[in-house]
Write an enzyme that holds these catalytic residues in place. Structure first.
Site, short mmCIF file in Angstrom:
data_model
loop_
_atom_site.label_atom_id
_atom_site.label_comp_id
_atom_site.label_asym_id
_atom_site.label_seq_id
_atom_site.Cartn_x
_atom_site.Cartn_y
_atom_site.Cartn_z
N LYS A 1 37.82 26.95 -0.68
CA LYS A 1 37.74 26.55 0.72
C LYS A 1 38.62 25.32 0.98
CE LYS A 1 34.70 24.45 3.57
NZ LYS A 1 33.42 23.81 3.71
N ASP B 1 33.70 28.75 6.21
CA ASP B 1 32.53 27.87 6.08
C ASP B 1 31.34 28.59 6.71
OD1 ASP B 1 32.87 27.75 8.79
OD2 ASP B 1 32.90 25.57 8.92
#
Ligand code: SF4
Length: 234
Positions: A144, A162
């Site tokens: 991420k 997310d």
């Protein structure tokens, strides 16, 4: 409140990750949704504050399981004294902890930020690297983090998933998936290239301000007629 009443209350809440009843959008719905997002907000920006690529990387590492607002509150003072890897190493782990102690998991994050600063100096000439492999090899930086840095710092069409992006993708029928990687790959597959640079921000902002986990604002949602979530409120 008794156990039965609590269980009933829980059951009444919306299921943030419930999928759109197994259905998914076709190409026309995807294009329509992103056309509306673009019209409503042509130049979306991330909300994590940074002053250069290094501070962006640090802010993203600090933001794991924390809110952007909470990270910004701590980093405003930190980045005034440590906006390069060299200054961060000179600051040291103990003083860094003091700056970020309001952020969850701050001890481990302080250790990682000092270690990644050292690695940037030793292996990357104190610059933030531009490849996923090099970014993911930095302490505290996962897939991420790499996606956010590649997208915001280097304009790559990556997709960081997310909790907000995951929820919106599953609820609407845009890109259903069991885990963040599945959703990321599906989003990369279905979103046309022309929307990819900003798609990540549009989805985050939509999840953060409209498609909330507990009480989504469906009546005010600009894609409610496209959304396939069975529990949407109209
Ligand atoms: S209508 Fe909009 S706010 Fe409601 S669940 Fe669907 S995407 Fe989220």
């Amino acid at each position: 409140m008794g156990k039965k009443a609590t269980a009933k209350k829980r059951a009444a809440k919306p299921s943030p990750r419930k999928k759109a009843a197994g259905k998914r959008w076709g190409e026309a719905e995807v294009v329509e949704a992103f056309t509306r997002f673009r019209k409503a907000n042509p130049h979306p920006k991330g909300e994590l504050e940074s002053v250069n690529h290094f501070t962006l990387l640090v802010a993203v590492v600090l933001s794991a399981q924390a809110t952007d607002a909470g990270v910004n509150k701590a980093t405003r003072a930190l980045f005034q004294v440590a906006d390069t890897p060299e200054k961060m190493v000179a600051l040291g782990e103990e003083k860094l902890r003091d700056y970020i102690k309001t952020i969850g998991l701050y001890k481990g994050k302080a250790k990682n930020v000092i270690a990644l600063s050292k690695m940037l100096i030793e292996k990357h000439n104190a610059q933030v690297p531009k490849t996923r492999e090099e970014l993911q090899a930095l302490p505290g930086a996962g897939r991420k983090t790499a996606n956010v840095v590649l997208n915001i710092a280097f304009g790559e069409p990556t997709m960081a998933v997310d909790t907000h992006v995951f929820r919106v993708s599953n609820r609407t029928g845009l890109a259903p998936g069991k885990n963040p990687l599945e959703v990321e790959l599906e989003l990369m597959r279905v979103i046309p290239d022309r929307f990819m640079t900003h798609a990540h921000h549009w989805l985050i902002l939509h999840g953060r301000y409209t498609c909330l986990a507990r009480n989504p604002k469906c009546p005010a949602c600009i894609i409610s007629d496209l959304c396939l979530w069975p529990e949407k409120t109209l």
